[in-house]
Design an enzyme around this catalytic site. Structure first.
Site, PDB file in Angstrom:
ATOM      1  N   GLU A 130       0.816  -1.223   0.000  1.00  0.00           N
ATOM      2  CA  GLU A 130       0.000   0.000   0.000  1.00  0.00           C
ATOM      3  C   GLU A 130       0.847   1.270   0.000  1.00  0.00           C
ATOM      4  O   GLU A 130       0.550   2.244  -0.692  1.00  0.00           O
ATOM      5  CB  GLU A 130      -0.919  -0.016   1.231  1.00  0.00           C
ATOM      6  CG  GLU A 130      -1.832   1.174   1.362  1.00  0.00           C
ATOM      7  CD  GLU A 130      -2.832   1.249   0.216  1.00  0.00           C
ATOM      8  OE1 GLU A 130      -3.758   0.440   0.199  1.00  0.00           O
ATOM      9  OE2 GLU A 130      -2.683   2.124  -0.657  1.00  0.00           O
ATOM     10  N   VAL A 133       2.556   3.594  -3.221  1.00  0.00           N
ATOM     11  CA  VAL A 133       1.929   4.655  -4.033  1.00  0.00           C
ATOM     12  C   VAL A 133       1.208   5.626  -3.104  1.00  0.00           C
ATOM     13  O   VAL A 133       0.343   5.240  -2.328  1.00  0.00           O
ATOM     14  CB  VAL A 133       0.921   4.078  -5.053  1.00  0.00           C
ATOM     15  CG1 VAL A 133       0.293   5.201  -5.880  1.00  0.00           C
ATOM     16  CG2 VAL A 133       1.589   3.067  -5.963  1.00  0.00           C
ATOM     17  N   ILE A 137      -2.118   7.601   1.630  1.00  0.00           N
ATOM     18  CA  ILE A 137      -3.469   7.489   1.044  1.00  0.00           C
ATOM     19  C   ILE A 137      -3.735   6.014   0.711  1.00  0.00           C
ATOM     20  O   ILE A 137      -2.964   5.416  -0.038  1.00  0.00           O
ATOM     21  CB  ILE A 137      -3.598   8.325  -0.262  1.00  0.00           C
ATOM     22  CG1 ILE A 137      -3.125   9.762  -0.056  1.00  0.00           C
ATOM     23  CG2 ILE A 137      -5.016   8.278  -0.799  1.00  0.00           C
ATOM     24  CD1 ILE A 137      -3.080  10.596  -1.337  1.00  0.00           C
ATOM     25  N   LYS A 206       4.798   4.679  -9.933  1.00  0.00           N
ATOM     26  CA  LYS A 206       3.529   4.625  -9.206  1.00  0.00           C
ATOM     27  C   LYS A 206       2.354   4.453 -10.182  1.00  0.00           C
ATOM     28  O   LYS A 206       1.405   3.722  -9.895  1.00  0.00           O
ATOM     29  CB  LYS A 206       3.371   5.899  -8.373  1.00  0.00           C
ATOM     30  CG  LYS A 206       4.404   5.953  -7.226  1.00  0.00           C
ATOM     31  CD  LYS A 206       4.498   7.325  -6.606  1.00  0.00           C
ATOM     32  CE  LYS A 206       5.483   7.369  -5.441  1.00  0.00           C
ATOM     33  NZ  LYS A 206       5.802   8.727  -4.999  1.00  0.00           N
TER      34      LYS A 206
END
Ligand code: NAP
Ligand code: HSE
Length: 433
Positions: A130, A133, A137, A206
């Protein structure tokens, strides 16, 4: 049913590693309530054992020998050393030893994600990434779980905080690129070697990860057309503002039917689009789905605690999976054929800034080349340039294919009356899906 603590082998105790220790220690009670198990940092791999650390950690946990983390009592490896090597070899070895993986490493996942995920599936292990990127967020989880019932058509992302800080400062203060880059380096936002950020490579990695998960295709880094911000000038930004736009380093991933385009480039974003107002080091990803319509995810893209939050949330998922006995069963391999758009099929608006001889017939030559290539103009600005019999012309086109706009640019360049093509940018955000 297991009830002994889950043991973590933490690779790296820099910015993110330190945050991981702080959150695992500081939020232990909440983590235990959510997973039903205690989580314990059992070994920490570093390069320099003698380095002063900003947190107190039992010295006996720290090692410079990766083999110490592959011992049978370690359940999960958290890799936050960064870079491709030796991170890749460590992760593959850990998977061979049956360990689950959490990593924040976009370089590794963009380049070797398919190999790592396939090995994980073979070994029945989890791999979550997670934090790779947009730092804090939770966008990967949103794509994989939140949008699993929808079909994503578009992702537009500000996924590099360093370049967004530079573009924001240039826009708000009219400062030159070099000046703002130097300031960003002094503040610690930009690296001493800023190439990966300013040339768009970090954002391209990303976008490769986002489009693989969002479009269910095996998107490789070479498929991402990439251009950075080092050529963007204060004049470009000033003209963009006059026309109603901000310039952002924008990752764009679009799907039309089953044809896909993925790119990173400085882009004029219309000020009415929500992504135009994402400023400073913040990140944002605008996601459009066929059923849901428009959504946007906004937050910190980096930093010790925001990034560690994403890492530890992945850890929580691993531990929950361990309790349920379902590790390695959740990931869905790309299942769609990758079909990339050609330059003829990539269609967008464009902004062009030219310096030309200020004499009769020049504008006619320009408009005739545009007409021959089916490129229609939406906005035109002209003003004297350098008081030397030259003019500066700014054009914003209606939608045109990339093939045609590149042909137009090449023909402009060949004209004696065109002194210089100062800039050519993509334009987004005027009409929303
Ligand atoms: P960092 O501050 O440079 O820390 C790297 C850590 O790894 C250090 O503790 C270093 O040891 C250790 N290390 C490096 N190479 C090693 C090796 N070959 N063997 C053993 N230990 C090694 O890096 P970071 O900023 O935390 O970033 C870590 C990862 O998170 C990267 O993949 C990065 O892209 C990703 N990430 C970072 C951020 C962020 O805000 N920083 C945001 C999102 C994602 P020493 O301490 O002994 O030097
Ligand atoms: N260099 C990256 C940025 C760090 O500026 O966003 C987070 O990946």
């Amino acid at each position: 049913m297991r009830n002994q603590p889950v043991k973590i082998g933490l690779m790296g105790l820099g910015t993110v590693g330190t945050g991981v220790v702080r959150i695992v220690q500081g939020h232990q009670e909440d983590l235990q309530k959510q997973t039903g198990l205690a989580i314990e940092v059992a070994k920490v791999l570093v390069q320099d054992k003698e380095k002063e650390r900003s947190l107190s950690l039992d010295k006996s946990l720290i090692t410079t020998d990766a083999a110490d983390l592959f011992s049978p009592d370690i359940d999960v490896i958290v890799e936050v050393i960064g870079g491709v090597h030796p991170a890749k070899e460590y992760i593959l070895q850990a998977l061979d030893n049956g360990k689950h993986i959490v990593t924040a490493n976009k370089d590794l996942m963009a380049l070797h994600g398919a190999e790592i995920l396939s090995k994980a599936q073979e070994k029945g292990c989890d791999v979550f990434y997670e934090a790779s990127v947009a730092g804090g967020i939770p966008i990967l989880r949103a794509l994989v779980e939140g949008f699993s019932s929808d079909r994503i058509t578009q992702m537009m992302g500000i996924v590099n905080g360093t370049t967004n800080y530079i573009m924001t400062k240039m826009s708000q203060e009219g400062a030159a690129y070099e000046e703002v880059l130097k300031e960003a380096q002094e503040l610690g936002y930009a690296e001493t070697d800023p190439t990966a950020d300013v040339e768009g490579h970090d954002a391209a990695r990303k976008m490769a990860i986002l489009s693989t998960l969002g479009f269910h295709v095996d998107m490789s880094l070479e498929d991402v057309d990439c251009k950075g911000i080092s050529q963007v000038t204060a004049e470009d930004i000033s003209y963009a503002k006059k026309l109603g736009y901000e310039i952002k380093l924008l990752g764009i991933a679009k799907r039309d039917d089953e044809l896909i385009e993925v790119s990173v480039q400085p882009t004029l974003v219309h000020r009415t689009h929500p992504i135009a107002s994402v400023n400073g080091v913040f990140n944002a990803i605008y996601v459009h789905g066929e059923a849901v319509g428009e959504t946007m995810f906004y937050g910190p893209g980096a930093g010790e605690l925001p990034t560690a939050t994403a890492v530890v949330s992945d850890l929580v998922t691993v531990v929950k999976n361990m309790k349920l006995g379902v590790n390695g069963r959740g990931s869905v391999a790309p299942y769609k054929e990758k079909r990339l758009k050609s330059d003829e099929q990539i269609v967008s608006r464009y902004f062009l800034r030219l310096i030309v001889d200020d004499k009769s017939g020049v504008l006619a030559q320009i408009t005739s080349i545009l007409a021959e290539h089916d490129v229609s103009l939406e906005q035109v600005l002209q003003q004297p340039y350098n008081e030397g019999g030259q003019a500066e012309i700014i054009l914003v086109t209606h939608h045109a294919s990339r093939k045609n706009i590149y042909s137009v640019r090449d023909l402009f360049e060949a004209l004696d009356s065109v002194i210089e093509i100062k800039s050519l940018y993509r334009v987004e955000g005027l009409e929303r899906k």
